[in-house]
Design an enzyme around this catalytic site. Structure first.
Site, PDB file in Angstrom:
ATOM      1  N   ALA A 162      -8.812   5.730  -5.837  1.00 51.95           N
ATOM      2  CA  ALA A 162      -7.849   6.199  -5.183  1.00 51.95           C
ATOM      3  C   ALA A 162      -7.580   7.466  -4.653  1.00 51.95           C
ATOM      4  O   ALA A 162      -7.734   8.425  -5.455  1.00 51.95           O
ATOM      5  CB  ALA A 162      -6.293   5.627  -5.896  1.00 51.95           C
ATOM      6  N   GLY A 163      -7.176   7.799  -3.492  1.00 55.45           N
ATOM      7  CA  GLY A 163      -6.942   9.071  -2.783  1.00 55.45           C
ATOM      8  C   GLY A 163      -7.990   9.522  -2.054  1.00 55.45           C
ATOM      9  O   GLY A 163      -7.720  10.531  -1.098  1.00 55.45           O
ATOM     10  N   GLY A 168      -3.965   4.899  -1.117  1.00 54.35           N
ATOM     11  CA  GLY A 168      -3.725   5.089   0.339  1.00 54.35           C
ATOM     12  C   GLY A 168      -3.409   6.037   1.035  1.00 54.35           C
ATOM     13  O   GLY A 168      -3.173   6.451   2.218  1.00 54.35           O
ATOM     14  N   ASN A 207     -11.469   2.362  -1.008  1.00 55.98           N
ATOM     15  CA  ASN A 207     -11.080   1.235  -0.514  1.00 55.98           C
ATOM     16  C   ASN A 207     -10.428   1.537   0.872  1.00 55.98           C
ATOM     17  O   ASN A 207     -11.090   1.450   2.011  1.00 55.98           O
ATOM     18  CB  ASN A 207     -10.044   0.300  -1.289  1.00 55.98           C
ATOM     19  CG  ASN A 207      -9.631  -1.113  -0.297  1.00 55.98           C
ATOM     20  OD1 ASN A 207     -10.399  -1.483   0.288  1.00 55.98           O
ATOM     21  ND2 ASN A 207      -8.703  -1.523  -1.078  1.00 55.98           N
ATOM     22  N   LYS A 225     -10.480  -4.231 -14.068  1.00 58.38           N
ATOM     23  CA  LYS A 225      -9.837  -3.143 -13.891  1.00 58.38           C
ATOM     24  C   LYS A 225      -8.580  -3.115 -13.920  1.00 58.38           C
ATOM     25  O   LYS A 225      -7.748  -4.122 -13.439  1.00 58.38           O
ATOM     26  CB  LYS A 225     -10.001  -2.661 -12.358  1.00 58.38           C
ATOM     27  CG  LYS A 225      -9.563  -1.457 -11.956  1.00 58.38           C
ATOM     28  CD  LYS A 225      -9.854  -0.850 -10.570  1.00 58.38           C
ATOM     29  CE  LYS A 225      -8.900  -0.123 -10.131  1.00 58.38           C
ATOM     30  NZ  LYS A 225      -8.600  -0.201  -8.714  1.00 58.38           N
TER      31      LYS A 225
END
Ligand code: SF4
Lengths: 369, 256
Positions: free
Chosen positions: B183-184, B157, B205, B96
């Protein structure tokens, strides 16, 4: 524009008066903002903000966990030498203190490095007293060469260098630079730094920037809290971090909040004691103002306080600290630079973090060269 | 059965899970189990293969596909170096690409990401670039030969969800590669929404790792992704945004 320009803009403002006059409503406004600016930061450092420590702490904790996770990076400091050509009134290594000075030989560096790396820690901070004569660039480069075998990240805390000097260290594999201004107040700066090259305030102030120009990835700044009134000191430290982060967007910026430890002559009139509560307020204000800046917790603090400070925004801390030269392999322990309050080993710090549901990160960097 | 074909593999789960930010490393294995995930991203900078206890690979089930990321890279060159180190360390050939020059908001640098992707595809890597959703760059990445495009839903995050919804919809419609939101995503319902829109997978994550009970949250995300996928299939993948109204508005018009 250099940081000095920003500093100068605020230096002559009546910050004490401004801080005193900040209202609770103004603090609430700052607390509500998603992207606070420097005026909000000032509000969060004000006496009025003392009534908002709990909501500030909640927000700081939330921001930290989102940005850095439940993880704290650990590193171990290694003292290479206690020779120093400066006279800082607050430090045991000062040039006019007579004791048997010591500088690690390359064999000793190897031995200490090996001993530390057995703990699985992969980040090392190497420190020296500030003597270019005894720990010149060649010596530092050779030490880095040795330590590179054992560590994936090497930070230096040494006398301020030129960009060229930093470049040579970066080429050897140094990726972090720690340099504290000690105090942003120029008058006090000259009062506590009696002699030696450290008296050059500007050269030190611009050192973080020279390091970043040279390719340093992680910069750690801070003031030695206690030398001057803390609100202003914290304000300038935060501004400095903010300036560096905006200008060198790829860098990781860290702030430390070392507090003055007891030393002879501390009744001098420029010593301003900083309470635990003050310390908490400045950490929280910094986190709210700079959500992506790392906060480094020093071994100078007592174990219990360190534990309580953990959830307030800490992202990095030292473990296994010995502040005397030659302290790890167990031979030839020299004089300690300052008193360390937390003497716990790496394993102890690891289990402490786990107990508080924080992951100890022993490796967070891969050297690319 | 609806399998997820990607990077030469056939997978059942469409949830990709990250390994950072957990209160302890060993929690990863519980998260893998409860979420059903088969692809795990990990930051090479944090992998320590020389340490027994610390080596994160010891907590990841062998059946999972590893997707090392290049976090820490600020240029294409660094990303390429990190990818090579990861491969040499035995992390496989999926990578990635994360190239981030902006540590304040952690937004990816699409230009450097494209450069790194091009080099690594040529070297035989299966490349998964993390990007700000931008059609022009996604098209270039498609030409270069990456396996999927991974646009951010919101900055890393922030847990804000699909703030970039409209741009992601455009990528889904215009790019002939799997679109994986990365993400997000802060809630399982947001993951479901991304899947309903037609994303092929979702990567999570922070929202799992920083919750009070990561294995439980991982389970919830696994189900959210599955629910969203099923909803998408039920709607018919051919029918996109311009779904027809149930009774024709022009039904009153006669044949002639
Ligand atoms: S603080 Fe640093 S520069 Fe000052 S005396 Fe101590 S070692 Fe030397």
């Amino acid at each position: 524009m250099s940081f000095k320009d920003i500093y100068s803009k605020y230096k002559d403002m009546e910050l004490d008066k401004i801080l005193r006059e900040i209202s609770k409503t103004r603090v609430e406004m700052a607390l509500d903002k998603e992207y606070p600016d420097e005026n909000d930061y000032l509000a969060l450092l004000s006496p009025a903000a003392e009534s908002y420590l709990e909501p500030m702490a909640r927000k700081a904790h939330e921001l930290t966990v989102r940005n850095f996770g439940r993880a704290i990076v650990l590193y171990t400091p290694l003292y290479l030498s206690d020779y120093c050509s400066n006279k800082c009134i607050y430090c045991g290594f000062r040039a006019d203190n007579s004791f048997d000075r010591k500088k690690l030989t390359y064999e000793e560096v190897e031995k200490e490095g090996k001993a530390i790396s057995k703990t699985d820690i992969r980040h090392i901070l190497i420190l020296t007293g500030e003597s270019e004569k005894h720990t010149d660039l060649e010596y530092l480069k050779n030490c880095v060469k040795i330590l590179k075998k054992y560590f994936s990240s090497i930070t230096v805390e040494i006398y301020p260098m030129t960009t060229e000097g930093y470049k040579e260290l970066v080429t050897e594999g140094v990726d972090g630079l720690t340099i504290y201004q000690e105090t942003y107040d120029e008058d006090i700066y000259h009062k506590v730094h009696l002699k030696g090259p450290k008296r050059d305030y500007d050269f030190r102030l611009d050192a973080p920037e020279r390091g970043l120009e040279a390719g340093i990835r992680r910069i750690n700044i801070g003031a030695l809290f206690g030398l001057s009134p803390w609100r202003k000191e914290a304000f300038f430290t935060g501004l400095h971090a903010w300036y560096l982060q905006n200008k060198y967007t790829e860098a990781e910026v860290y702030i430390s909040f070392p507090r003055l430890r007891p030393f002879k002559g501390e009744d001098l009139d420029y010593i301003h004691r900083v309470t635990d509560k003050n310390m908490v307020q400045m950490m929280l204000a910094s986190r709210l103002f700079l959500p992506r800046v790392g906060l480094n917790l020093s071994t100078r603090e007592a174990p219990e306080l360190r534990e309580n400070l953990l959830p307030l925004g800490v992202t990095r801390m030292s473990a296994g600290s010995v502040t005397a030269v030659g302290g790890y392999s167990g031979e030839d322990s020299g004089v300690e630079q300052f008193e360390v309050a937390d003497h716990r080993s790496v394993d102890e710090i690891k289990s402490l973090l786990l107990k508080h549901r924080y992951q100890p990160v022993l490796k967070d960097w891969e050297m690319l060269s | 059965m609806d399998t997820f074909k990607i990077g030469g593999k056939e997978l059942k789960s469409r949830l990709i899970v990250g390994t950072g930010k957990y209160p302890r490393k060993s929690m990863i294995s519980e998260v893998i189990k409860s979420s059903g995930t088969e692809v795990i991203t990990l930051a090479l900078r944090r992998v320590d293969i020389n340490s027994e206890d610390e080596n994160i690979l010891n907590y990841i089930d062998d059946s999972c596909v590893l997707m090392p990321n290049t976090s820490g890279a600020t240029t294409a060159d660094e990303a390429v170096k990190i990818a090579r180190i990861a491969k040499a360390a035995g992390c496989g050939d999926w990578v990635k690409i994360e190239v981030i020059k902006d540590n304040k908001f952690l937004l990816p640098d699409n230009y450097e990401t494209l450069k790194a992707s091009e080099t690594l595809v040529k070297e035989g890597f299966k490349v998964f670039p993390y990007v700000t959703p931008e059609l022009a760059v996604a098209k270039e990445l498609e030409n270069v030969g990456v396996e999927a495009v991974m646009p951010l839903g919101a900055p890393i995050g922030t847990n804000k969800g699909l703030e970039t919804r409209e741009l992601i919809k455009i990528l889904i419609s215009e790019i002939n590669l799997p679109i994986i939101v990365d993400a997000g995503i802060g809630r399982p319902s947001q993951a479901a929404e991304a899947m309903e829109l037609g994303c092929e997978a979702v990567m999570v994550n922070t929202a799992i790792a920083t919750s009070q009970d990561p294995p439980l949250m991982a389970d919830a995300f696994g189900r959210g992704v599955e629910a969203g996928r099923k909803a998408f299939l039920a709607k018919n993948p051919q029918v996109k945004d311009k779904a027809e109204a149930s009774s024709p508005l022009t039904g009153f018009l006669s044949e002639d």
